[in-house]
Design an enzyme around this catalytic site. Sequence first.
Site, PDB file in Angstrom:
ATOM      1  N   ASP A  91       0.856  -1.186   0.000  1.00  0.00           N
ATOM      2  CA  ASP A  91       0.000   0.000   0.000  1.00  0.00           C
ATOM      3  C   ASP A  91       0.895   1.240   0.000  1.00  0.00           C
ATOM      4  O   ASP A  91       1.875   1.318   0.726  1.00  0.00           O
ATOM      5  CB  ASP A  91      -0.913  -0.014   1.230  1.00  0.00           C
ATOM      6  CG  ASP A  91      -2.063   0.967   1.102  1.00  0.00           C
ATOM      7  OD1 ASP A  91      -3.221   0.515   0.993  1.00  0.00           O
ATOM      8  OD2 ASP A  91      -1.809   2.195   1.118  1.00  0.00           O
ATOM      9  N   GLU A  95     -12.171   3.401  -1.030  1.00  0.00           N
ATOM     10  CA  GLU A  95     -11.758   4.515  -1.893  1.00  0.00           C
ATOM     11  C   GLU A  95     -11.662   4.069  -3.340  1.00  0.00           C
ATOM     12  O   GLU A  95     -11.867   4.861  -4.247  1.00  0.00           O
ATOM     13  CB  GLU A  95     -10.348   5.006  -1.502  1.00  0.00           C
ATOM     14  CG  GLU A  95     -10.255   5.723  -0.181  1.00  0.00           C
ATOM     15  CD  GLU A  95      -8.805   5.930   0.233  1.00  0.00           C
ATOM     16  OE1 GLU A  95      -7.892   5.775  -0.619  1.00  0.00           O
ATOM     17  OE2 GLU A  95      -8.588   6.233   1.411  1.00  0.00           O
ATOM     18  N   HIS A 107     -10.413  -5.361  -3.272  1.00  0.00           N
ATOM     19  CA  HIS A 107      -9.055  -5.719  -2.858  1.00  0.00           C
ATOM     20  C   HIS A 107      -9.069  -6.102  -1.388  1.00  0.00           C
ATOM     21  O   HIS A 107      -9.843  -5.565  -0.602  1.00  0.00           O
ATOM     22  CB  HIS A 107      -8.072  -4.564  -3.110  1.00  0.00           C
ATOM     23  CG  HIS A 107      -8.537  -3.255  -2.557  1.00  0.00           C
ATOM     24  ND1 HIS A 107      -9.473  -2.479  -3.209  1.00  0.00           N
ATOM     25  CD2 HIS A 107      -8.243  -2.607  -1.409  1.00  0.00           C
ATOM     26  CE1 HIS A 107      -9.713  -1.394  -2.484  1.00  0.00           C
ATOM     27  NE2 HIS A 107      -8.991  -1.448  -1.379  1.00  0.00           N
ATOM     28  N   HIS A 162      -7.016  -6.201   2.097  1.00  0.00           N
ATOM     29  CA  HIS A 162      -5.885  -5.613   2.826  1.00  0.00           C
ATOM     30  C   HIS A 162      -5.272  -6.674   3.742  1.00  0.00           C
ATOM     31  O   HIS A 162      -6.001  -7.399   4.426  1.00  0.00           O
ATOM     32  CB  HIS A 162      -6.347  -4.464   3.719  1.00  0.00           C
ATOM     33  CG  HIS A 162      -6.889  -3.267   3.003  1.00  0.00           C
ATOM     34  ND1 HIS A 162      -6.157  -2.106   2.825  1.00  0.00           N
ATOM     35  CD2 HIS A 162      -8.083  -3.043   2.417  1.00  0.00           C
ATOM     36  CE1 HIS A 162      -6.904  -1.214   2.181  1.00  0.00           C
ATOM     37  NE2 HIS A 162      -8.074  -1.756   1.914  1.00  0.00           N
TER      38      HIS A 162
HETATM   39  P1  5GP Z   1      -9.756   1.151   0.222  1.00  0.00           P
HETATM   40  O1  5GP Z   1      -9.965   2.327   1.116  1.00  0.00           O
HETATM   41  O2  5GP Z   1     -10.390   1.354  -1.131  1.00  0.00           O
HETATM   42  O3  5GP Z   1     -10.124  -0.150   0.869  1.00  0.00           O
HETATM   43  O4  5GP Z   1      -8.193   1.044   0.044  1.00  0.00           O
HETATM   44  C1  5GP Z   1      -7.486   1.655  -0.981  1.00  0.00           C
HETATM   45  C2  5GP Z   1      -6.027   1.597  -0.593  1.00  0.00           C
HETATM   46  O5  5GP Z   1      -5.248   1.844  -1.752  1.00  0.00           O
HETATM   47  C3  5GP Z   1      -5.635   2.669   0.447  1.00  0.00           C
HETATM   48  O6  5GP Z   1      -5.099   2.024   1.592  1.00  0.00           O
HETATM   49  C4  5GP Z   1      -4.594   3.507  -0.296  1.00  0.00           C
HETATM   50  O7  5GP Z   1      -3.527   3.926   0.537  1.00  0.00           O
HETATM   51  C5  5GP Z   1      -4.111   2.581  -1.401  1.00  0.00           C
HETATM   52  N1  5GP Z   1      -3.662   3.255  -2.614  1.00  0.00           N
HETATM   53  C6  5GP Z   1      -4.258   4.323  -3.216  1.00  0.00           C
HETATM   54  N2  5GP Z   1      -3.588   4.662  -4.333  1.00  0.00           N
HETATM   55  C7  5GP Z   1      -2.553   3.781  -4.435  1.00  0.00           C
HETATM   56  C8  5GP Z   1      -1.506   3.625  -5.401  1.00  0.00           C
HETATM   57  O8  5GP Z   1      -1.384   4.347  -6.388  1.00  0.00           O
HETATM   58  N3  5GP Z   1      -0.619   2.613  -5.186  1.00  0.00           N
HETATM   59  C9  5GP Z   1      -0.706   1.787  -4.098  1.00  0.00           C
HETATM   60  N4  5GP Z   1       0.232   0.838  -3.974  1.00  0.00           N
HETATM   61  N5  5GP Z   1      -1.691   1.904  -3.185  1.00  0.00           N
HETATM   62  C10 5GP Z   1      -2.597   2.889  -3.351  1.00  0.00           C
END
Ligand code: 5GP
Length: 110
Positions: A30, A92, A97, A99
């Site tokens: 991440d 987001e 995905h 984690h």
């Molecule tokens: P969500 O909130 O959708 O479950 O998690 C999205 C995750 O993607 C967040 O923890 C954020 O830090 C990560 N993330 C966002 N943009 C990028 C990126 O460009 N590259 C990587 N490796 N992680 C990202």
Amino acid sequence: MENCLFCRIIEGELPCEKVIETSHYMAFKDIHPKAPVHVLIVPKRHVERPEELRPEEIGDMLVGSEEIAQILGVKDTGYRLLFNIGKHAGQEIDHAHLHLLGGAPAKGMY
Ligand code: 5GP
Ligand code: ZN
């Protein structure tokens, strides 16, 4: 899918710090880690929610999580696997995905 950040990472259009990859998923670090070890296990097929994943995809991701934990040294100390689904969970990125979080004690469930 066009303009999906995770699809672009999987296609190799955008860089990532890859941990492992199979035919079903790519696992990478991440970019804004919320724990000392924070890996995203991302299915290669674009779906918005985990319930749209096929059994073989979700199975491969879960088996892979143990391998990732082993590689990054958190298998014995423990780790959390988490899907954020929708607004209240703070999802987001509209590409499902998983984690993997570890490396320090979690600060509670919610
Ligand atoms: P969500 O909130 O959708 O479950 O998690 C999205 C995750 O993607 C967040 O923890 C954020 O830090 C990560 N993330 C966002 N943009 C990028 C990126 O460009 N590259 C990587 N490796 N992680 C990202
Ligand atoms: Zn996508």
